[in-house]
Enzyme design. Structure first.
Site, PDB file in Angstrom:
ATOM      1  N   SER A 143      80.247  61.721  37.167  1.00  0.00           N
ATOM      2  CA  SER A 143      79.132  61.819  38.009  1.00  0.00           C
ATOM      3  C   SER A 143      79.479  63.136  38.958  1.00  0.00           C
ATOM      4  O   SER A 143      80.603  63.180  39.291  1.00  0.00           O
ATOM      5  CB  SER A 143      78.781  60.655  38.611  1.00  0.00           C
ATOM      6  OG  SER A 143      77.725  60.837  39.686  1.00  0.00           O
ATOM      7  N   TYR A 156      80.829  53.707  44.153  1.00  0.00           N
ATOM      8  CA  TYR A 156      80.566  54.422  42.958  1.00  0.00           C
ATOM      9  C   TYR A 156      81.128  55.818  42.682  1.00  0.00           C
ATOM     10  O   TYR A 156      81.773  56.017  41.705  1.00  0.00           O
ATOM     11  CB  TYR A 156      78.859  54.695  42.853  1.00  0.00           C
ATOM     12  CG  TYR A 156      78.380  55.435  41.617  1.00  0.00           C
ATOM     13  CD1 TYR A 156      78.160  54.769  40.424  1.00  0.00           C
ATOM     14  CD2 TYR A 156      77.943  56.727  41.842  1.00  0.00           C
ATOM     15  CE1 TYR A 156      77.762  55.459  39.400  1.00  0.00           C
ATOM     16  CE2 TYR A 156      77.445  57.518  40.677  1.00  0.00           C
ATOM     17  CZ  TYR A 156      77.206  56.746  39.577  1.00  0.00           C
ATOM     18  OH  TYR A 156      76.721  57.414  38.469  1.00  0.00           O
TER      19      TYR A 156
END
Length: 251
Positions: A143, A156
């Site tokens: 990501s 995350y």
């Protein structure tokens, strides 16, 4: 793409979004597929559309990950590639991944267990089968959060940065055995989950930050993942490919 037809590929996280789009694109390329996801209804729907084997699995459960790979190998008769697309994006996990001073240990533990350790476990169980097949490819989904330095979602982001390090380890440790490993790092992609959570204002801000005149679609990432799994990418390994519409140029 060269060399995809007939390959045996596991897509872990194929119920919706990028994973489902990847399964569909691989099916178009003539790949033999096995799909897994915690969303059993969703992944079975994808499997029906792609003539794939299927199993429910939980990325945060070590036994479940081992069973997924074993089921894929049994169904396909071996393994030539893996696309890791699953992640814990649930409101209870991602929604509580707030600023560091408000750190919730349980949220961090669940995030790292699912998003990072889960990928490592898929590799642990899949890589011996890739080597036995004479080589293969692993594509992990990372990501932009891994490098963007967002004010929230630190767990995350850390899990995704860890995936990039894991990818380079696989490429280095098993490259001489014929195993390639790469990551794709998506920007703002309008998946089902994103559309359900992104406000119109947020989408407008994301659109203003990219150089291509639209936000991403799951098919954009699916095409990149398929390329990295194919023989056309046979000299690409240990890389993190940012696929984000030209937002935030990086060396």
């Amino acid at each position: 793409m060269r060399g995809l037809r007939g390959k045996r590929i596991l897509v872990a996280g194929a119920a919706t979004g990028i994973g489902a789009a990847t399964a569909a694109r691989l099916a178009e390329e003539g790949v033999r597929l096995f799909l897994g996801d915690i969303n059993e209804e969703g992944v079975r729907g994808t499997a029906e559309r792609t003539d794939a084997g299927v199993a429910r699995f939980d990325l945060a459960d070590a036994d479940s990950v081992a069973a997924l790979v074993a089921a894929a190998v049994e169904h396909l008769g071996g393994l030539d590639g893996v696309a890791n697309v699953a992640a814990d994006l649930s409101p209870g996990t991602l929604g509580n991944d707030t600023a560091l001073v408000d750190l919730d240990v349980a949220v961090w533990e669940q995030t790292l267990r699912a998003n990072l350790l889960g990928f490592a476990l898929v590799g642990k169980h899949a890589i011996p089968h890739l080597i036995a097949a004479g080589g293969g490819a692993v594509v992990n989904t990372s990501s932009a959060a891994s490098w963007a330095g967002e004010p929230v979602r630190p767990a995350y982001a850390a899990s995704k940065a860890g995936i990039n390090a894991l990818t380079r380890h696989i490429a280095s440790a098993y490259g001489k055995d014929g195993v390639r490993a790469n990551s794709v790092s998506p920007g703002a992609v309008l998946s089902e989950t994103a559309l359900a959570t992104m406000s119109a204002e947020f989408q407008a801000r994301m659109l203003a930050a990219v150089t291509v005149p639209r936000l991403g679609q799951p098919d954009d990432l699916a095409a990149t993942i398929c390329y990295l799994l194919s023989d056309d990418a046979s000299w690409v390994s240990g890389q993190v490919w940012t696929v984000n519409g030209g937002g935030g140029f990086r060396d």
